[in-house]
Design a protein around this motif. Structure first.
Motif, PDB file in Angstrom:
ATOM      1  N   SER A   1       1.226  -1.298  -0.242  1.00 29.62           N
ATOM      2  CA  SER A   1      -0.209   0.420  -0.090  1.00 29.62           C
ATOM      3  C   SER A   1       0.509   1.467  -0.236  1.00 29.62           C
ATOM      4  CB  SER A   1      -0.748   0.100   0.846  1.00 29.62           C
ATOM      5  OG  SER A   1      -0.519   0.181   2.330  1.00 29.62           O
ATOM      6  N   SER A   2       2.359   1.219   0.695  1.00 31.25           N
ATOM      7  CA  SER A   2       2.853   2.552   0.734  1.00 31.25           C
ATOM      8  C   SER A   2       2.982   2.601  -0.465  1.00 31.25           C
ATOM      9  CB  SER A   2       3.627   1.910   1.808  1.00 31.25           C
ATOM     10  OG  SER A   2       4.913   2.967   1.579  1.00 31.25           O
ATOM     11  N   SER A   3       3.921   1.608  -2.018  1.00 30.15           N
ATOM     12  CA  SER A   3       4.359   1.206  -2.407  1.00 30.15           C
ATOM     13  C   SER A   3       3.871   1.994  -3.772  1.00 30.15           C
ATOM     14  CB  SER A   3       5.291   0.206  -3.226  1.00 30.15           C
ATOM     15  OG  SER A   3       4.210  -0.766  -3.306  1.00 30.15           O
ATOM     16  N   LEU A   4       2.147   1.735  -3.435  1.00 29.90           N
ATOM     17  CA  LEU A   4       1.106   2.195  -4.300  1.00 29.90           C
ATOM     18  C   LEU A   4       0.643   3.278  -3.990  1.00 29.90           C
ATOM     19  CD1 LEU A   4      -0.782  -1.026  -4.679  1.00 29.90           C
ATOM     20  CD2 LEU A   4       0.512  -0.201  -6.283  1.00 29.90           C
ATOM     21  N   GLY A   5       1.199   3.979  -3.216  1.00 31.23           N
ATOM     22  CA  GLY A   5       0.513   5.451  -2.568  1.00 31.23           C
ATOM     23  C   GLY A   5      -0.684   5.917  -1.971  1.00 31.23           C
ATOM     24  N   ILE A   6      -1.467   4.674  -0.647  1.00 29.31           N
ATOM     25  CA  ILE A   6      -3.063   3.818  -0.775  1.00 29.31           C
ATOM     26  C   ILE A   6      -2.679   4.124   0.706  1.00 29.31           C
ATOM     27  CG2 ILE A   6      -4.004   3.822  -2.860  1.00 29.31           C
ATOM     28  CD1 ILE A   6      -3.736   0.272  -2.419  1.00 29.31           C
ATOM     29  N   ALA A   7      -3.406   4.028   1.411  1.00 27.89           N
ATOM     30  CA  ALA A   7      -3.651   3.666   3.006  1.00 27.89           C
ATOM     31  C   ALA A   7      -4.549   1.708   2.943  1.00 27.89           C
ATOM     32  CB  ALA A   7      -4.974   3.700   3.004  1.00 27.89           C
ATOM     33  N   GLN A   8      -3.346   1.369   3.668  1.00 26.45           N
ATOM     34  CA  GLN A   8      -3.288  -0.190   3.636  1.00 26.45           C
ATOM     35  C   GLN A   8      -5.065  -0.888   4.003  1.00 26.45           C
ATOM     36  OE1 GLN A   8      -4.124  -1.880   7.417  1.00 26.45           O
ATOM     37  NE2 GLN A   8      -3.608  -4.271   6.437  1.00 26.45           N
ATOM     38  N   GLN A   9      -5.309   0.199   4.969  1.00 28.00           N
ATOM     39  CA  GLN A   9      -6.771  -0.629   4.629  1.00 28.00           C
ATOM     40  C   GLN A   9      -7.534  -0.127   3.599  1.00 28.00           C
ATOM     41  OE1 GLN A   9      -8.407  -1.921   7.622  1.00 28.00           O
ATOM     42  NE2 GLN A   9      -9.960  -1.857   6.968  1.00 28.00           N
ATOM     43  N   THR A  10      -7.201   0.348   3.186  1.00 32.53           N
ATOM     44  CA  THR A  10      -7.622  -0.098   1.608  1.00 32.53           C
ATOM     45  C   THR A  10      -7.316  -0.571   0.704  1.00 32.53           C
ATOM     46  OG1 THR A  10      -8.273   2.588   1.286  1.00 32.53           O
ATOM     47  CG2 THR A  10      -7.998   1.656  -0.405  1.00 32.53           C
TER      48      THR A  10
ATOM     49  N   LEU B   1     -11.377  -1.897  -6.982  1.00 38.07           N
ATOM     50  CA  LEU B   1     -10.429  -1.575  -7.052  1.00 38.07           C
ATOM     51  C   LEU B   1     -10.562  -0.740  -8.580  1.00 38.07           C
ATOM     52  CD1 LEU B   1      -7.010  -2.371  -6.538  1.00 38.07           C
ATOM     53  CD2 LEU B   1      -7.447  -3.714  -8.786  1.00 38.07           C
ATOM     54  N   PRO B   2      -9.886   0.583  -8.195  1.00 32.89           N
ATOM     55  CA  PRO B   2      -9.036   1.785  -9.838  1.00 32.89           C
ATOM     56  C   PRO B   2      -8.870   1.229 -10.858  1.00 32.89           C
ATOM     57  CG  PRO B   2      -8.725   3.391  -8.022  1.00 32.89           C
ATOM     58  CD  PRO B   2      -8.649   1.748  -7.829  1.00 32.89           C
ATOM     59  N   ILE B   3      -9.180   1.498 -12.099  1.00 31.71           N
ATOM     60  CA  ILE B   3      -8.804   0.822 -13.023  1.00 31.71           C
ATOM     61  C   ILE B   3      -7.414   1.128 -13.679  1.00 31.71           C
ATOM     62  CG2 ILE B   3      -9.768   2.622 -15.022  1.00 31.71           C
ATOM     63  CD1 ILE B   3      -9.974  -0.501 -16.698  1.00 31.71           C
ATOM     64  N   SER B   4      -7.105   2.482 -12.687  1.00 32.46           N
ATOM     65  CA  SER B   4      -5.799   3.522 -13.089  1.00 32.46           C
ATOM     66  C   SER B   4      -5.027   3.009 -12.476  1.00 32.46           C
ATOM     67  CB  SER B   4      -6.032   4.569 -12.931  1.00 32.46           C
ATOM     68  OG  SER B   4      -6.571   5.122 -11.415  1.00 32.46           O
ATOM     69  N   LEU B   5      -4.935   2.642 -11.155  1.00 27.88           N
ATOM     70  CA  LEU B   5      -3.835   1.465 -10.209  1.00 27.88           C
ATOM     71  C   LEU B   5      -2.990   0.274 -10.496  1.00 27.88           C
ATOM     72  CD1 LEU B   5      -3.560   1.812  -6.653  1.00 27.88           C
ATOM     73  CD2 LEU B   5      -5.223   0.716  -6.539  1.00 27.88           C
ATOM     74  N   LEU B   6      -4.182  -0.698 -11.605  1.00 27.47           N
ATOM     75  CA  LEU B   6      -4.074  -2.049 -12.452  1.00 27.47           C
ATOM     76  C   LEU B   6      -2.679  -2.024 -13.138  1.00 27.47           C
ATOM     77  CD1 LEU B   6      -7.355  -3.275 -13.197  1.00 27.47           C
ATOM     78  CD2 LEU B   6      -6.119  -4.436 -11.543  1.00 27.47           C
ATOM     79  N   PRO B   7      -2.355  -1.266 -13.317  1.00 27.78           N
ATOM     80  CA  PRO B   7      -0.682  -0.995 -13.538  1.00 27.78           C
ATOM     81  C   PRO B   7       0.598  -1.241 -13.029  1.00 27.78           C
ATOM     82  CG  PRO B   7      -2.204   0.149 -15.549  1.00 27.78           C
ATOM     83  CD  PRO B   7      -2.797   0.229 -14.042  1.00 27.78           C
ATOM     84  N   ALA B   8      -0.429  -0.522 -11.652  1.00 24.20           N
ATOM     85  CA  ALA B   8       1.310   0.399 -10.658  1.00 24.20           C
ATOM     86  C   ALA B   8       0.946  -1.141  -9.970  1.00 24.20           C
ATOM     87  CB  ALA B   8       0.833   1.026  -9.542  1.00 24.20           C
ATOM     88  N   LEU B   9      -0.554  -1.283  -9.680  1.00 27.58           N
ATOM     89  CA  LEU B   9      -0.474  -2.486  -8.580  1.00 27.58           C
ATOM     90  C   LEU B   9       0.035  -4.140  -9.615  1.00 27.58           C
ATOM     91  CD1 LEU B   9      -1.317  -3.839  -6.515  1.00 27.58           C
ATOM     92  CD2 LEU B   9      -3.491  -4.106  -7.335  1.00 27.58           C
ATOM     93  N   ALA B  10       0.360  -3.786 -10.812  1.00 29.02           N
ATOM     94  CA  ALA B  10       0.736  -5.085 -11.447  1.00 29.02           C
ATOM     95  C   ALA B  10       2.215  -5.634 -11.207  1.00 29.02           C
ATOM     96  CB  ALA B  10       0.240  -5.732 -12.789  1.00 29.02           C
ATOM     97  N   ASN B  11       2.897  -4.224 -11.758  1.00 25.03           N
ATOM     98  CA  ASN B  11       4.025  -3.852 -11.527  1.00 25.03           C
ATOM     99  C   ASN B  11       4.538  -4.143 -10.176  1.00 25.03           C
ATOM    100  OD1 ASN B  11       6.589  -2.953 -12.805  1.00 25.03           O
ATOM    101  ND2 ASN B  11       6.355  -1.113 -11.719  1.00 25.03           N
ATOM    102  N   ALA B  12       4.034  -3.120  -9.510  1.00 25.15           N
ATOM    103  CA  ALA B  12       4.614  -3.328  -7.481  1.00 25.15           C
ATOM    104  C   ALA B  12       4.550  -5.290  -7.817  1.00 25.15           C
ATOM    105  CB  ALA B  12       4.177  -2.708  -6.947  1.00 25.15           C
ATOM    106  N   LEU B  13       3.605  -6.289  -7.879  1.00 20.24           N
ATOM    107  CA  LEU B  13       4.022  -7.571  -8.058  1.00 20.24           C
ATOM    108  C   LEU B  13       4.172  -8.085  -9.078  1.00 20.24           C
ATOM    109  CD1 LEU B  13      -0.295  -8.063  -6.938  1.00 20.24           C
ATOM    110  CD2 LEU B  13       1.805  -7.764  -5.490  1.00 20.24           C
ATOM    111  N   ASP B  14       5.243  -8.193  -9.704  1.00 25.43           N
ATOM    112  CA  ASP B  14       5.248  -8.612 -11.120  1.00 25.43           C
ATOM    113  C   ASP B  14       4.172  -9.267 -11.658  1.00 25.43           C
ATOM    114  OD1 ASP B  14       7.997  -8.955 -12.446  1.00 25.43           O
ATOM    115  OD2 ASP B  14       9.018 -10.635 -11.152  1.00 25.43           O
ATOM    116  N   THR B  15       3.313  -9.096 -11.796  1.00 24.56           N
ATOM    117  CA  THR B  15       2.594 -10.292 -12.714  1.00 24.56           C
ATOM    118  C   THR B  15       2.274  -9.143 -13.820  1.00 24.56           C
ATOM    119  OG1 THR B  15       0.736 -11.564 -12.202  1.00 24.56           O
ATOM    120  CG2 THR B  15       1.001  -9.698 -11.050  1.00 24.56           C
ATOM    121  N   THR B  16       1.273  -9.048 -14.675  1.00 23.47           N
ATOM    122  CA  THR B  16       0.099  -8.744 -15.530  1.00 23.47           C
ATOM    123  C   THR B  16      -1.341  -8.083 -14.465  1.00 23.47           C
ATOM    124  OG1 THR B  16      -0.347 -10.820 -17.102  1.00 23.47           O
ATOM    125  CG2 THR B  16       1.529  -9.673 -17.330  1.00 23.47           C
TER     126      THR B  16
END
Length: 131
Positions: free
Chosen positions: A41-50, A61-76
């Protein structure tokens, strides 16, 4: 660091299975990589509770967050949203994509209602051809 200012949206009842499944995939990918909710959550700039609500399928989950989330998790993004992986059969044709394959790809991009309409038309034609 990416900071999102968009307000989280609660999940509609009809969308709940999709978001719960996606949340489970996110949690699984996070755990497999040894990342805590706080770290992610810190790397994504969102609250842990979110993030916890996203993983539990309680918030959209906002669609705009998906690319950053996939990148952070080393997936697609496709893996996160549960798109089936296309298996290579080893018999792939070389050359341009056939017109039918191009049409199927275009149909996949249509809204669901239009996809259903095209599917019903194909069912009718195939049923007539089988007679």
């Amino acid at each position: 660091m990416l900071y999102l200012t968009q307000q989280p949206i609660t999940v509609n009842t009809k969308d709940e299975p999709f978001f719960k499944d996606m949340g489970a995939r996110i949690a699984q990918a996070r755990k497999e990589r040894g990342i805590t909710q706080v770290q992610l959550s810190s790397s994504l700039g969102i609250a842990q509770q979110t993030l916890a609500h996203y993983e539990g399928g309680k918030l959209r989950l906002p669609i705009s967050l998906l690319p950053a989330l996939a990148n952070a998790l080393d997936t697609t993004v496709e893996v996160l949203i549960g798109q089936p992986k296309v298996k290579s059969t080893g018999t792939a044709k070389r050359g341009p994509t056939s017109k039918l394959e191009q049409q199927v790809q275009q149909i996949a991009q249509l809204p669901r209602t239009q996809q259903r309409f095209v599917s019903q038309m194909l069912d009718t034609i195939l049923a007539q051809a089988a007679r």
